[in-house]
Scaffold this active site. Structure first.
Site, PDB file in Angstrom:
ATOM      1  N   LYS A 222       0.824  -1.202   0.000  1.00 20.22           N
ATOM      2  CA  LYS A 222       0.000   0.000   0.000  1.00 20.22           C
ATOM      3  C   LYS A 222       0.865   1.261   0.000  1.00 20.22           C
ATOM      4  O   LYS A 222       1.934   1.309   0.607  1.00 20.22           O
ATOM      5  CB  LYS A 222      -0.948  -0.005   1.205  1.00 20.22           C
ATOM      6  CG  LYS A 222      -2.057  -1.078   1.123  1.00 20.22           C
ATOM      7  CD  LYS A 222      -3.061  -0.780   0.026  1.00 20.22           C
ATOM      8  CE  LYS A 222      -4.072  -1.911  -0.175  1.00 20.22           C
ATOM      9  NZ  LYS A 222      -5.109  -1.943   0.843  1.00 20.22           N
ATOM     10  N   ARG A 256      -4.023 -10.040   4.833  1.00 19.12           N
ATOM     11  CA  ARG A 256      -4.241 -10.164   3.381  1.00 19.12           C
ATOM     12  C   ARG A 256      -2.983  -9.662   2.682  1.00 19.12           C
ATOM     13  O   ARG A 256      -2.644  -8.489   2.783  1.00 19.12           O
ATOM     14  CB  ARG A 256      -5.467  -9.347   2.955  1.00 19.12           C
ATOM     15  CG  ARG A 256      -5.808  -9.440   1.474  1.00 19.12           C
ATOM     16  CD  ARG A 256      -7.020  -8.584   1.135  1.00 19.12           C
ATOM     17  NE  ARG A 256      -7.383  -8.707  -0.262  1.00 19.12           N
ATOM     18  CZ  ARG A 256      -6.866  -7.970  -1.245  1.00 19.12           C
ATOM     19  NH1 ARG A 256      -5.964  -7.033  -0.955  1.00 19.12           N
ATOM     20  NH2 ARG A 256      -7.258  -8.146  -2.492  1.00 19.12           N
TER      21      ARG A 256
END
Length: 274
Positions: A222, A256
């Site tokens: 991210k 995840r």
């Protein structure tokens, strides 16, 4: 501790689980186009499972900023036989389907999925919650802005933890009233939040959801991690694992991730120290 009923199979979350990401997309931000045919998707699913993933999260549509918007029928076309083929070849694998469409969920349910992963919290398709209830499958509820168009609009919250918990409280009450009991909470890293807000989410992860439901953390590759460091999504493994360890210590149950082997090492280190 938590457990999930996945198609009659009881999944114990007393030990944190790894959800490996399988993007069937040509435009995902770090692996677009690598696994968008049946052969490469099956090979990658096998790799994720061998490295330690227990859940395969299949994503037919990219939700990165400026991604191509797809209809449910196009998602279903992309998925094709991949769910059923993974189930046939790897019957022990749990399959999560990443979609905000009720029709795609229905298709996935008939193909054998075990978990529904909806980034929209039921906000982009008003039939989603009813469909989840009909399937009886566990549902991943993510915090996100209320429309597809505003999904990535950055909002500076006065108290981001309070905002997320207020959202979770409202949405989980809606789901529980419809008979959906197996709910997993995803605070929505990478969706409409500032770098500062997301670091606060890491630091105060233990307060998210008040421990009522299991917490899923999706920070893999991210931008709130790599952009401030001037790095690329593929060059932040060390930093990501430090953050993974931090949220595991605060009760996160599912990670995840793209890099399963590294996440597995982190979980093993966490188990030794806890």
């Amino acid at each position: 501790m938590y457990s999930l009923n996945c198609n009659g199979r009881l999944v114990d979350l007393s030990t944190p689980k790894i959800m490996g990401i399988l993007n069937l997309t040509p435009d995902s931000f770090s692996d677009g186009g690598k696994f968008n045919d049946e052969r490469s998707a099956l090979e990658h699913a096998e790799k994720l499972l061998k490295e330690g993933a227990e859940i395969i999260d299949i994503g037919p549509q990219s939700t990165r900023p400026d991604a191509e918007f797809l209809s449910s029928s196009e998602e279903i076309r992309r998925i094709g036989n991949i769910i059923s083929q993974i189930k046939k070849k790897f019957p022990e694998a749990l399959i999560s389907l990443d979609t905000f469409y009720a029709e795609t969920v229905k298709f996935g349910y008939n193909e054998g999925i075990d978990i529904i992963n909806d980034i929209s919290g039921g906000q982009y398709d008003d039939q989603m919650f009813n469909t989840v209830a009909e399937t009886g499958l566990p549902y991943i509820l993510m915090h996100v802005n209320p429309s597809y168009e505003t999904m990535h609009d950055k909002i500076k919250y006065e108290d981001i933890i309070l905002e997320i918990n207020t959202y979770f409280s409202k949405k989980t009450n809606e789901l529980l009233k419809k008979g959906v009991c197996d709910i997993i909470l995803d605070p929505g890293f990478g969706f409409g939040k500032t770098v500062e807000g997301q670091m606060k989410m890491i630091d105060e992860a233990g307060y998210l959801g008040f421990g009522r439901f299991p917490l899923l953390i999706g920070i893999s590759r991210k931008s709130f991690i790599y952009k401030p460091l001037g790095k690329t999504p593929l060059d932040i493994n060390e930093e990501t694992q430090k953050l993974h360890l931090k949220v595991l210590r605060q009760g996160a149950r599912i990670l995840r991730v793209h890099d399963v082997s590294e996440a597995k090492k982190t979980i093993e280190a966490f188990k030794i120290r806890s």
